[in-house]
Design an enzyme around this catalytic site. Sequence first.
Site, mmCIF file in Angstrom:
data_model
loop_
_atom_site.group_PDB
_atom_site.id
_atom_site.type_symbol
_atom_site.label_atom_id
_atom_site.label_comp_id
_atom_site.label_asym_id
_atom_site.label_seq_id
_atom_site.Cartn_x
_atom_site.Cartn_y
_atom_site.Cartn_z
ATOM 1 N N GLU A 1 -4.391 -8.967 3.564
ATOM 2 C CA GLU A 1 -5.382 -7.985 3.995
ATOM 3 C C GLU A 1 -6.459 -7.846 2.929
ATOM 4 O O GLU A 1 -6.169 -7.652 1.751
ATOM 5 C CB GLU A 1 -4.730 -6.623 4.236
ATOM 6 C CG GLU A 1 -5.714 -5.593 4.767
ATOM 7 C CD GLU A 1 -5.054 -4.272 5.071
ATOM 8 O OE1 GLU A 1 -5.173 -3.360 4.225
ATOM 9 O OE2 GLU A 1 -4.420 -4.155 6.129
ATOM 10 N N ASP A 50 3.999 -0.947 7.178
ATOM 11 C CA ASP A 50 3.508 -2.031 6.310
ATOM 12 C C ASP A 50 4.062 -3.376 6.784
ATOM 13 O O ASP A 50 3.382 -4.401 6.708
ATOM 14 C CB ASP A 50 3.930 -1.783 4.860
ATOM 15 C CG ASP A 50 3.559 -0.399 4.382
ATOM 16 O OD1 ASP A 50 2.405 -0.212 3.969
ATOM 17 O OD2 ASP A 50 4.428 0.494 4.445
ATOM 18 N N ASP A 91 0.641 -7.429 3.579
ATOM 19 C CA ASP A 91 -0.069 -6.154 3.602
ATOM 20 C C ASP A 91 0.117 -5.562 2.210
ATOM 21 O O ASP A 91 1.155 -4.961 1.926
ATOM 22 C CB ASP A 91 0.510 -5.241 4.681
ATOM 23 C CG ASP A 91 -0.218 -3.915 4.770
ATOM 24 O OD1 ASP A 91 -1.461 -3.911 4.641
ATOM 25 O OD2 ASP A 91 0.454 -2.888 4.954
#
Length: 191
Positions: free
Chosen positions: A68, A141, A7
């Site tokens: 991501e 996160d 992330d």
Amino acid sequence: MRVLGVDPGLTRCGVGVVDGVAGRPLTMVGVGVVRTPPDAELSHRLLAVEQGLEQWLDEHQPEFVAVERVFSQHNVSTVMGTAQASAVAMLCAARRGIPVALHTPSEVKAAVTGTGRADKAQVGAMVTRLLRLSAPPKPADAADALALAICHIWRAPAQNRLQQAVAQHTARKTAQNAGPRTAHATKGRTA
């Protein structure tokens, strides 16, 4: 399959490693956050993200890296930092020859919770349940990184079948298009 989910972020870059295959229980191997000081120079922050990710790659030896996909937000400076951290993750994986997959936030949310509009608490709760953890990983996160890895494990088989089908279709079209040209070129040479 072992997947490192990333992330991306400059201040907190979530990382999570998950083992498993689609349709079977998944196992969390590791989860954490690579942190950089917000007041440090950008180049030093990117270097710190790279060094942190390299440590995770060394320690866990993933077969895939799921990152991501950066999407547009209102805060351009946040998007830039996220994009830069994302690029570092892709670079680290490519340097080692590890395949990289990009997943959108809504794709990850839909895979893990069943809806692309889930909030962070819902994602954390489902990650906790799917990995049979005692509590949601903190900060968010870290939970998001695990969700990315889960998403990739569940979606990779279908994506691979689609890629193979496209490759086969392209190969057939190329062979069909090459066939008549080769015959015509051969005919011209023998005449």
